[in-house]
Design an enzyme around this catalytic site. Structure first.
Site, PDB file in Angstrom:
ATOM      1  NE  ARG A  90      -1.171   3.000   2.647  1.00  0.00           N
ATOM      2  CZ  ARG A  90      -0.637   2.076   1.843  1.00  0.00           C
ATOM      3  NH1 ARG A  90      -1.382   1.483   0.930  1.00  0.00           N
ATOM      4  NH2 ARG A  90       0.637   1.755   1.955  1.00  0.00           N
ATOM      5  CE  LYS A 137       2.954   5.502   1.687  1.00  0.00           C
ATOM      6  NZ  LYS A 137       3.386   4.948   2.964  1.00  0.00           N
ATOM      7  CG  HIS A 143      -2.148   3.972   9.254  1.00  0.00           C
ATOM      8  ND1 HIS A 143      -2.773   4.248   8.055  1.00  0.00           N
ATOM      9  CD2 HIS A 143      -0.935   3.482   8.928  1.00  0.00           C
ATOM     10  CE1 HIS A 143      -1.952   3.956   7.062  1.00  0.00           C
ATOM     11  NE2 HIS A 143      -0.836   3.481   7.567  1.00  0.00           N
ATOM     12  NE  ARG A 178      -1.506  -0.372   5.386  1.00  0.00           N
ATOM     13  CZ  ARG A 178      -1.207  -0.995   4.248  1.00  0.00           C
ATOM     14  NH1 ARG A 178      -2.146  -1.665   3.607  1.00  0.00           N
ATOM     15  NH2 ARG A 178       0.012  -0.950   3.755  1.00  0.00           N
ATOM     16  CG  HIS A 203       5.226  -2.442   4.490  1.00  0.00           C
ATOM     17  ND1 HIS A 203       4.955  -2.854   5.765  1.00  0.00           N
ATOM     18  CD2 HIS A 203       4.411  -1.377   4.266  1.00  0.00           C
ATOM     19  CE1 HIS A 203       4.029  -2.083   6.290  1.00  0.00           C
ATOM     20  NE2 HIS A 203       3.675  -1.181   5.400  1.00  0.00           N
ATOM     21  CE1 TYR A 261       1.635   1.035   8.648  1.00  0.00           C
ATOM     22  CE2 TYR A 261       0.831  -1.203   8.903  1.00  0.00           C
ATOM     23  CZ  TYR A 261       0.610   0.117   8.589  1.00  0.00           C
ATOM     24  OH  TYR A 261      -0.641   0.529   8.214  1.00  0.00           O
TER      25      TYR A 261
END
Length: 181
Positions: free
Chosen positions: A40, A64, A128, A131, A154, A163
């Protein structure tokens, strides 16, 4: 909420690389590092030269999840790291502001990427995107959704597919096949 997409086209990736290379070495390296690390932006910006120079991997505490992860450094990225850091001190930030010598902000990284995207005719691009681009192309080459899910940390394959934009691609293809009544 602004949804961003991966850069699906390899030609567009090359176009963005060339644009940034002609503009600014730091910005080019930010793009290259981001699309090749699966990190990220909040985990990329605080990195220092000593974190990546002459290394096969780096340790990152994900902002995160707060989990410490070992991130492999791709062979193709090692040469870019060497070229970018060879004249830098080990405690320097990789993506430092010229003015403050501290890491650039997420907002500045966003502006850099949005400007490059606009110049290259790309929409739905943000920090983002880096990524997501890694994830999209990793999946396209390997078709290993379980490994990609692990890399991206994930909780399920369906989250990973959504995603990286594969669900959207599949839906678009199905609509095209359907064609209408």
């Amino acid at each position: 909420m602004h949804i961003v997409q991966p850069i699906r086209s390899l030609e567009k990736i090359q176009e963005v690389k060339q644009y940034l290379l002609n503009k600014n070495k730091r910005d080019y390296f930010l793009f290259i590092f981001g699309i090749n690390s699966a990190l990220r932006i909040s985990d990329i910006l605080p990195l220092q030269v000593k974190d990546v120079q002459n290394k096969d991997h780096l340790w990152a505490t994900e902002s995160k999840t707060k989990k410490k992860r070992k991130i492999l450094i791709l062979e193709s990225l090692k040469q870019e790291i060497y070229e970018y850091t060879k004249d830098m001190k080990e405690n320097e930030y990789l993506f430092k502001s010229v003015r403050t010598r501290k890491p650039i902000s997420r907002i500045q990284a966003y502006r850099i990427l949005r400007e490059a995207a606009a110049a290259c005719g790309l929409e739905e691009i943000g920090t983002h995107t880096l990524r997501k681009t890694f994830g999209y192309h990793f999946y396209q080459r390997t078709k290993d959704i379980a490994e990609l899910q692990r890399i991206l940390n994930h909780s399920s394959p369906s989250i990973t597919m959504r995603y990286i934009g594969i669900d959207e691609d599949t839906t678009r293809a199905a609509y095209k096949v359907f064609g209408g009544l």
